[in-house]
Design a protein around this motif. Structure first.
Motif, short mmCIF file in Angstrom:
data_model
loop_
_atom_site.label_atom_id
_atom_site.label_comp_id
_atom_site.label_asym_id
_atom_site.label_seq_id
_atom_site.Cartn_x
_atom_site.Cartn_y
_atom_site.Cartn_z
N CYS A 69 -5.29 -2.36 -6.93
CA CYS A 69 -5.04 -0.93 -6.76
C CYS A 69 -6.08 -0.38 -5.79
N VAL A 70 -5.62 0.07 -4.64
CA VAL A 70 -6.53 0.67 -3.65
C VAL A 70 -6.16 2.14 -3.48
N VAL A 71 -7.18 2.96 -3.23
CA VAL A 71 -6.96 4.40 -3.14
C VAL A 71 -7.14 4.83 -1.69
N VAL A 72 -6.14 5.52 -1.16
CA VAL A 72 -6.08 5.92 0.24
C VAL A 72 -5.93 7.44 0.31
N ALA A 73 -6.56 8.04 1.32
CA ALA A 73 -6.45 9.48 1.51
C ALA A 73 -6.28 9.80 2.99
N GLY A 74 -5.73 10.94 3.25
CA GLY A 74 -5.60 11.43 4.62
C GLY A 74 -5.29 12.92 4.56
N LYS A 75 -5.35 13.56 5.72
CA LYS A 75 -5.11 15.01 5.77
C LYS A 75 -3.96 15.33 6.72
N ARG A 76 -3.30 16.43 6.40
CA ARG A 76 -2.27 16.99 7.27
C ARG A 76 -2.39 18.50 7.12
N GLU A 77 -2.65 19.17 8.24
CA GLU A 77 -2.77 20.63 8.26
C GLU A 77 -3.79 21.12 7.22
N GLY A 78 -4.92 20.39 7.12
CA GLY A 78 -5.99 20.78 6.23
C GLY A 78 -5.80 20.40 4.77
N GLU A 79 -4.65 19.86 4.43
CA GLU A 79 -4.36 19.47 3.05
C GLU A 79 -4.62 17.97 2.88
N GLU A 80 -5.48 17.62 1.91
CA GLU A 80 -5.74 16.20 1.64
C GLU A 80 -4.64 15.64 0.74
N ARG A 81 -4.22 14.43 1.07
CA ARG A 81 -3.20 13.74 0.28
C ARG A 81 -3.77 12.39 -0.12
N VAL A 82 -3.71 12.09 -1.42
CA VAL A 82 -4.31 10.87 -1.96
C VAL A 82 -3.23 10.06 -2.66
N ALA A 83 -3.31 8.75 -2.48
CA ALA A 83 -2.38 7.84 -3.17
C ALA A 83 -3.12 6.59 -3.61
N ALA A 84 -2.79 6.13 -4.79
CA ALA A 84 -3.22 4.82 -5.25
C ALA A 84 -2.08 3.87 -4.90
N CYS A 85 -2.42 2.75 -4.29
CA CYS A 85 -1.41 1.78 -3.86
C CYS A 85 -1.61 0.49 -4.66
N LEU A 86 -0.58 0.08 -5.38
CA LEU A 86 -0.64 -1.15 -6.16
C LEU A 86 0.15 -2.22 -5.44
N VAL A 87 -0.57 -3.29 -5.06
CA VAL A 87 0.04 -4.38 -4.31
C VAL A 87 -0.38 -5.72 -4.91
N LEU A 139 1.88 4.61 -5.45
CA LEU A 139 2.80 3.83 -4.65
C LEU A 139 2.69 2.38 -5.12
N VAL A 140 3.82 1.77 -5.46
CA VAL A 140 3.83 0.41 -5.99
C VAL A 140 4.72 -0.45 -5.10
N ASP A 141 4.15 -1.53 -4.55
CA ASP A 141 4.94 -2.45 -3.74
C ASP A 141 6.02 -3.07 -4.62
N SER A 142 7.23 -3.14 -4.12
CA SER A 142 8.37 -3.64 -4.90
C SER A 142 8.15 -5.07 -5.39
N ARG A 143 7.34 -5.86 -4.68
CA ARG A 143 7.11 -7.25 -5.09
C ARG A 143 6.25 -7.37 -6.35
N VAL A 144 5.59 -6.28 -6.75
CA VAL A 144 4.81 -6.30 -7.99
C VAL A 144 5.75 -6.55 -9.18
N ALA A 145 6.98 -6.07 -9.10
CA ALA A 145 7.94 -6.26 -10.19
C ALA A 145 8.22 -7.73 -10.47
N ASP A 146 8.01 -8.59 -9.48
CA ASP A 146 8.31 -10.02 -9.63
C ASP A 146 7.20 -10.82 -10.31
N ILE A 147 6.07 -10.19 -10.59
CA ILE A 147 4.97 -10.90 -11.23
C ILE A 147 5.25 -10.98 -12.73
#
Length: 182
Positions: A69-87, A139-147
């Motif tokens: 699980c990695v945590v990624v962030a970025g901004k658009r028009e001054g608004e920060e958007r954060v997502a944890a990505c499970l791969v 956000l979860v990569d679809s291949r995680v379901a196969d584990i």
């Protein structure tokens, strides 16, 4: 009918909802609220071996059984958007293309370690998709379901959760993404 407790050779599985002392507080709260938690096990490990590669080698667990699980962030028009990505642990999140597009940000980057730890209430090396802050996307990569039995963080370095991949894609707020990782 109760789900069978996930097992991996060489690790002693305990029912995660019954052992809140082995997980971070936000993870314990998430387990208590999630119906799928009955299919989640917790295993104690050496905290010095919490990193995926070290844990895989020491406990003879294939990298393909791990999910990071990695945590990624970025901004658009001054608004920060954060997502944890499970791969899957044998892949890498496609931060510069897929995550960037999904977050609709100009320049995504990994959330600084200190912030990820402080905001998640989890330890570095143990951040997991269970119990994430409400404002973060999952956000979860679809291949995680196969584990069959995925090894993921518990919020603490001294333990791991064992969860069928088919349950991980059913986590509350999970957005299953085809090709999230490469």
């Amino acid at each position: 009918m109760a789900l069978a407790l996930p097992q991996l050779p060489g690790l002693h599985s305990l029912p995660a909802p019954e052992h809140p002392e082995l997980v971070a507080a936000p993870v314990a709260e998430a387990l208590a609220a999630w119906p799928g938690a009955e299919g989640v096990a917790v295993v104690e490990i050496d905290p010095d071996l919490a990193d995926t590669a070290a844990m895989s080698e020491a406990y003879d667990v294939p990298m393909a059984a791990g999910a990071n699980c990695v945590v990624v962030a970025g901004k658009r028009e001054g608004e920060e958007r954060v997502a944890a990505c499970l791969v899957r642990a044998d892949t890498r999140a496609d931060v510069n293309h897929i995550v960037k597009r999904l977050l609709d940000v100009r320049k995504p980057s990994f959330l600084p370690l200190e912030r990820a730890v402080a905001e998640s209430g989890m330890e570095y090396g143990g951040i997991t998709p269970l119990g994430l802050p409400a404002g973060w996307r999952l956000l979860v990569d679809s291949r995680v379901a196969d584990i069959d039995v995925a090894v993921i963080g518990s919020g603490l370095r001294r333990s791991k959760l064992l969860v069928p991949g088919s349950l991980l894609v059913q986590l509350p707020r999970a957005e299953v993404v085809e090709g999230l990782a490469s």
